[in-house]
Design a protein around this motif. Structure first.
Motif, PDB file in Angstrom:
ATOM      1  N   GLY A 189      -2.947   0.097  -8.783  1.00  0.00           N
ATOM      2  CA  GLY A 189      -1.612  -0.474  -8.920  1.00  0.00           C
ATOM      3  C   GLY A 189      -1.291  -1.417  -7.792  1.00  0.00           C
ATOM      4  N   LEU A 190      -0.582  -0.941  -6.789  1.00  0.00           N
ATOM      5  CA  LEU A 190      -0.190  -1.822  -5.683  1.00  0.00           C
ATOM      6  C   LEU A 190      -0.003  -0.959  -4.464  1.00  0.00           C
ATOM      7  N   GLY A 243       1.525  -6.553  -9.018  1.00  0.00           N
ATOM      8  CA  GLY A 243       1.349  -5.909  -7.719  1.00  0.00           C
ATOM      9  C   GLY A 243       0.500  -6.808  -6.845  1.00  0.00           C
ATOM     10  N   THR A 244       0.943  -7.008  -5.599  1.00  0.00           N
ATOM     11  CA  THR A 244       0.186  -7.881  -4.686  1.00  0.00           C
ATOM     12  C   THR A 244      -0.178  -7.099  -3.430  1.00  0.00           C
ATOM     13  N   VAL A 245      -1.199  -7.576  -2.735  1.00  0.00           N
ATOM     14  CA  VAL A 245      -1.684  -6.881  -1.544  1.00  0.00           C
ATOM     15  C   VAL A 245      -0.766  -7.188  -0.364  1.00  0.00           C
ATOM     16  N   ARG A 246      -0.135  -6.143   0.174  1.00  0.00           N
ATOM     17  CA  ARG A 246       0.757  -6.298   1.320  1.00  0.00           C
ATOM     18  C   ARG A 246      -0.027  -6.311   2.625  1.00  0.00           C
ATOM     19  N   ASP A 247       0.535  -6.974   3.608  1.00  0.00           N
ATOM     20  CA  ASP A 247      -0.134  -7.083   4.911  1.00  0.00           C
ATOM     21  C   ASP A 247       0.113  -5.870   5.806  1.00  0.00           C
ATOM     22  N   ASN A 248       0.790  -4.846   5.269  1.00  0.00           N
ATOM     23  CA  ASN A 248       1.065  -3.681   6.116  1.00  0.00           C
ATOM     24  C   ASN A 248       1.174  -2.430   5.260  1.00  0.00           C
ATOM     25  N   ILE A 275      -4.955 -10.308   1.403  1.00  0.00           N
ATOM     26  CA  ILE A 275      -3.487 -10.213   1.455  1.00  0.00           C
ATOM     27  C   ILE A 275      -2.871 -11.255   0.503  1.00  0.00           C
ATOM     28  N   HIS A 296       4.889 -13.378  -0.783  1.00  0.00           N
ATOM     29  CA  HIS A 296       4.620 -13.554   0.648  1.00  0.00           C
ATOM     30  C   HIS A 296       3.841 -12.327   1.123  1.00  0.00           C
ATOM     31  N   PRO A 297       3.268 -12.368   2.326  1.00  0.00           N
ATOM     32  CA  PRO A 297       2.365 -11.276   2.738  1.00  0.00           C
ATOM     33  C   PRO A 297       3.028  -9.909   2.842  1.00  0.00           C
ATOM     34  N   GLY A 298       4.366  -9.854   2.987  1.00  0.00           N
ATOM     35  CA  GLY A 298       5.040  -8.571   3.070  1.00  0.00           C
ATOM     36  C   GLY A 298       5.492  -8.028   1.727  1.00  0.00           C
ATOM     37  N   ALA A 299       5.334  -8.816   0.662  1.00  0.00           N
ATOM     38  CA  ALA A 299       5.732  -8.381  -0.679  1.00  0.00           C
ATOM     39  C   ALA A 299       4.586  -7.598  -1.298  1.00  0.00           C
ATOM     40  N   GLY A 300       4.893  -6.514  -1.990  1.00  0.00           N
ATOM     41  CA  GLY A 300       3.866  -5.786  -2.707  1.00  0.00           C
ATOM     42  C   GLY A 300       4.104  -5.825  -4.201  1.00  0.00           C
ATOM     43  N   ALA A 301       5.296  -6.287  -4.605  1.00  0.00           N
ATOM     44  CA  ALA A 301       5.712  -6.149  -5.997  1.00  0.00           C
ATOM     45  C   ALA A 301       6.507  -7.379  -6.413  1.00  0.00           C
ATOM     46  N   ILE A 302       6.124  -7.960  -7.535  1.00  0.00           N
ATOM     47  CA  ILE A 302       6.873  -9.083  -8.095  1.00  0.00           C
ATOM     48  C   ILE A 302       7.246  -8.709  -9.521  1.00  0.00           C
TER      49      ILE A 302
END
Lengths: 88, 143, 143, 88
Positions: free
Chosen positions: A87-88, B32-37, B86, C21-27
Motif C-alpha cells: 500500500g503506502l 500511495g507514494t513513497v514518503r521521505d520519513n 522517494i 512532494h517527498p513528505g506526502a504518502g497519500a494522494i
C-alpha cells in the motif's frame, strides 16, 4: 494393487522477512499424509531454527489464506508469510 | 476491471480509463507514494516484495467485494514491486460510481482492504537501518 | 496549490504533480465525469458556465480552508467550462497528505464545498429538453 | 467645492439562467447613494420582468458572496446568480 503413500510432496514458499530467516524462497518438502499446515510449519522450524513462532505468521494454501489446521495434499503450494504491509 | 502487480511505474490514468464509462459520474483515485520519513527517521528508498500469484487474485477478490457492496462500481488496482524512490507511486486504487460519495467510500474501502489482505511487503531503507514492515510492526531486516 | 477554470480538457496528472512532494504518502484525486443520464432521462451533453473571476478565488478559499483543517495537505482543483460530451471530465480535486485517511477526507470535503460555493452552473441537454441545474432543482432553460 | 453625488454607478453581471432571464450578461446601472444589494436587484427586476424573486437568487459584491443588505459603492461589481451546480 493397492498403494499406500508414506509421504506427500508440497512446495513451500517463504516471503519477505520469513524468506530471509529461512534462507530460502522455495523449498520442496515431504510430509506424512494427513499433515496440517501447522505440522508443515513446525517441520520447517526444525530445519530453519531462525523461523519465528507461528503466532506472527500466516499460512496460505494454493494462493489462499488458510487455517493452520487445514490438511495439505500432494502437490499443494504452501506459503508462509509475515503480516502484510503493501500500500503506502 | 484490472488488477496488476508490476515492476514498472503505474499510470493512474490507465486505471481510470478502465473504470470510466458513460454511466459513471464520479471517479475516486487513490495513489500511495513513497514518503521521505517514517518513525521520525529519514527514509532513502523502499523495496516492495509480492507473492504475485496470490496478490492478483486477492485484489480481484477485493474488487468483487466492492461490487457486492456498491453494485454500480467499477474497480482497478495496481501495486508496484521492487525498488522505489522517494515520491514514486507504490499503489493505485481507482473506483468509478454514478455518484461521488459512494466513489469515495468504495475507493477507501478498497485501499484499506488491500493493506490488510494482499500479500505484499515493504522493506524500508532508513537512516537508522533496513527494516521489514509487518502490519504495524517494524522489524530489522537480515538480507 | 493550483486553481483553474479552463475551457480545455483537465489533466488530473498535472494536478497530482502539483500536490505531490517527498513528505506526502497519500494522494486522493476526485474526477467528476459527464453521465449519460439524469432524472431518468438520457443526457446528450452539458454546458458549464462559470463566473471565472469569482470561481478561482472561491476555489482558493476552499484550498485555504482545507489547509486549516488538515495542515499538511496540499490541494489543486480545476473545473472545465463550455460544452462537455458524455464521459468527459468536468472537475478534478486532488489532495495530498502524509496519511491516507486524511487525504480521502480532505478531498471529499473539497469537492463537497466546491459544489456548494463555487459559482459554476450546469446546463443539461437531455432527451426531454434543456435545463439549468440550480442546486437540487432543475429548471427549463430559455436560451 | 463640496460635491454631493446624486447617483453611483455599478456594473451588474448575470449568470446562467438569470443571464437568460435578464437577456443580458453585463449591464451598467446608476442607483442612488446608500442603495443596498436588494435595492439594486429590485431596480433590475423593474427593468427585466422575467427575473425571479430574490429568494432563489444569491448576490455577490466584488466577487464575494454578500448579504442583501450590503450597501454598494461607486464602481462596484455586483453579480446575481442562481444556486450553483458545478462539480459533476
Amino acid at each position: 494393487m493397492a498403494f499406500m503413500a508414506v509421504a506427500i510432496a508440497v512446495r513451500v514458499r517463504f516471503f519477505a522477512r520469513l524468506r530471509e530467516l529461512a534462507g530460502n524462497e522455495t523449498e520442496a518438502l515431504q510430509v506424512p499424509p494427513g499433515s496440517r499446515l501447522e505440522d508443515v510449519y513446525e517441520t520447517l522450524r526444525g530445519k530453519h531454527a531462525a523461523l519465528p513462532l507461528r503466532e506472527s505468521v500466516r499460512a496460505a494454501l494454493n494462493q489462499e489464506f488458510a487455517d493452520w489446521s487445514t490438511v495439505v495434499q500432494d502437490g499443494d503450494e504452501v506459503a508462509f508469510v509475515p503480516p502484510v504491509s503493501g500500500g503506502l | 476491471m484490472r488488477y496488476d502487480v508490476t515492476t514498472g511505474p503505474i499510470d493512474a490514468r490507465e486505471l481510470e480509463a478502465v473504470v470510466t464509462h458513460p454511466g459513471a459520474g464520479a471517479i475516486c483515485t487513490f495513489s500511495g507514494t513513497v514518503r521521505d520519513n517514517a518513525r521520525g527517521q529519514s527514509v532513502t528508498h523502499l523495496d516492495y516484495e509480492a507473492y504475485a500469484e496470490m496478490a492478483v487474485p486477492q485484489m480481484r477478490k477485493i474488487g468483487d467485494e466492492i461490487k457486492q457492496r456498491w453494485p454500480a462500481a467499477r474497480v482497478a488496482m495496481a501495486h508496484r514491486t521492487g525498488k522505489l524512490e522517494i515520491g514514486e507511486v507504490s499503489v493505485v486504487v481507482s473506483v468509478s460510481c454514478p455518484h461521488r460519495h459512494e466513489a469515495f467510500e468504495a475507493c477507501r474501502w478498497g485501499i484499506d482492504r488491500l493493506k490488510e489482505s494482499v500479500p505484499i511487503w515493504k522493506k524500508e531503507h532508513a537512516a537508522d537501518g533496513t527494516f521489514w514492515i509487518e502490519g504495524e510492526e517494524t522489524k530489522p531486516a537480515i538480507g
